[in-house]
Motif scaffolding. Structure first.
Motif, short mmCIF file in Angstrom:
data_model
loop_
_atom_site.label_atom_id
_atom_site.label_comp_id
_atom_site.label_asym_id
_atom_site.label_seq_id
_atom_site.Cartn_x
_atom_site.Cartn_y
_atom_site.Cartn_z
N ASN A 1 15.37 -0.77 -2.01
CA ASN A 1 13.76 -1.21 -1.47
C ASN A 1 12.71 -0.29 -1.29
OD1 ASN A 1 14.35 -4.20 -2.18
ND2 ASN A 1 15.51 -4.33 -0.31
N ILE B 1 11.28 1.07 -4.13
CA ILE B 1 10.19 0.27 -4.87
C ILE B 1 9.07 0.07 -3.90
CG2 ILE B 1 10.09 -2.04 -4.99
CD1 ILE B 1 13.07 -2.27 -6.00
N GLU B 2 9.42 0.47 -2.65
CA GLU B 2 7.91 0.27 -1.93
C GLU B 2 7.23 1.45 -2.17
OE1 GLU B 2 6.52 -1.80 0.34
OE2 GLU B 2 7.97 -3.26 -0.33
N TYR C 1 5.16 0.71 -5.14
CA TYR C 1 4.26 -0.32 -4.62
C TYR C 1 2.93 0.21 -4.26
CZ TYR C 1 7.38 -4.33 -5.40
OH TYR C 1 8.16 -5.39 -5.89
N GLN C 2 3.06 1.48 -3.41
CA GLN C 2 1.96 2.18 -2.86
C GLN C 2 0.95 2.91 -3.70
OE1 GLN C 2 1.46 1.03 0.22
NE2 GLN C 2 2.96 0.04 0.15
N TYR D 1 0.27 1.22 -9.55
CA TYR D 1 0.63 -0.05 -9.33
C TYR D 1 -0.39 -1.15 -8.82
CZ TYR D 1 3.24 -4.11 -7.87
OH TYR D 1 3.65 -5.54 -7.55
N LYS D 2 -1.40 -0.46 -8.21
CA LYS D 2 -2.36 -1.43 -7.55
C LYS D 2 -3.42 -1.88 -8.70
CE LYS D 2 -1.83 0.23 -2.95
NZ LYS D 2 -2.53 1.20 -1.89
N ILE E 1 -1.53 -4.55 -11.13
CA ILE E 1 -1.50 -6.04 -10.70
C ILE E 1 -3.00 -6.50 -10.82
CG2 ILE E 1 0.70 -5.91 -9.29
CD1 ILE E 1 -1.14 -5.62 -6.79
N THR F 1 9.15 -4.66 -12.11
CA THR F 1 9.90 -4.19 -10.96
C THR F 1 11.34 -4.16 -10.99
OG1 THR F 1 7.92 -4.60 -9.48
CG2 THR F 1 9.86 -4.11 -8.32
N TRP G 1 10.34 3.01 -14.61
CA TRP G 1 9.39 2.07 -13.80
C TRP G 1 7.96 2.93 -13.45
CZ3 TRP G 1 8.57 0.75 -8.10
CH2 TRP G 1 7.85 -0.29 -7.89
N ARG G 2 8.34 3.74 -12.69
CA ARG G 2 7.23 4.72 -12.28
C ARG G 2 6.53 5.27 -13.05
NH1 ARG G 2 7.84 6.33 -6.65
NH2 ARG G 2 5.79 7.51 -7.17
N LEU H 1 4.28 2.85 -14.65
CA LEU H 1 3.17 2.67 -13.51
C LEU H 1 1.99 3.72 -13.72
CD1 LEU H 1 4.81 1.27 -10.36
CD2 LEU H 1 3.75 -0.03 -11.85
#
Length: 138
Positions: free
Chosen positions: A58, A61-62, A65-66, A70-71, A74, A89, A108-109, A112
């Motif tokens: 997690n 993954i956080e 998200y930062q 990613y921002k 989405i 994710t 994934w990264r 992104l």
């Protein structure tokens, strides 16, 4: 004695570790043309039970998200318009090895990063963030 050493060295050459076997088996399957770990994403039958491992996953993954990518992702691609080519994710509770999970997060990264703004915009955003932080006294 020499014959015994020859037998042991021959046996060691022919042995594989469980990771080697997993990698070779997955790489030779026709369903996984891109990566040896793609099939692990589809398993999902077993769930990870180690709470520390789930917490570490997690945390990884956080970090994703930062990111600016990613921002942007989405905000630009609505959930209903996403395809299998878009970043997904990783599920931190799917049972897989650390190596396999690290591969999935890394992939994934990288996906992104396709949504990162051009370098000039990144520098401007960073300067704007610093200015806002100064104004707010942080």
């Amino acid at each position: 004695m020499q014959g015994l050493n020859d037998d042991i060295s021959t046996m060691n050459e022919n042995m594989f570790s469980p990771v080697d076997l997993m990698d070779s088996e997955l790489m030779n399957t026709p369903q996984s043309p891109n990566s040896p770990f793609e099939d692990l994403l589809m398993l999902g039958d077993e769930k990870e039970t180690n709470p520390r491992r789930i917490a570490q996953r997690n945390k990884q993954i956080e970090f994703g998200y930062q990111t600016v990518g990613y921002k942007n992702f989405i905000n630009t691609v609505p959930r209903e318009d996403r395809t299998e080519d878009h970043p997904v994710t990783p599920d931190p509770e799917v049972k897989m090895s650390k190596r396999a999970f690290d591969y999935v997060v890394r992939k994934w990264r990288r996906q992104l990063h396709e949504f990162d703004p051009p370098q000039e915009q990144t520098e401007l955003l960073s300067q704007a963030d610093d200015l806002i932080a100064d104004l707010l006294g942080r």
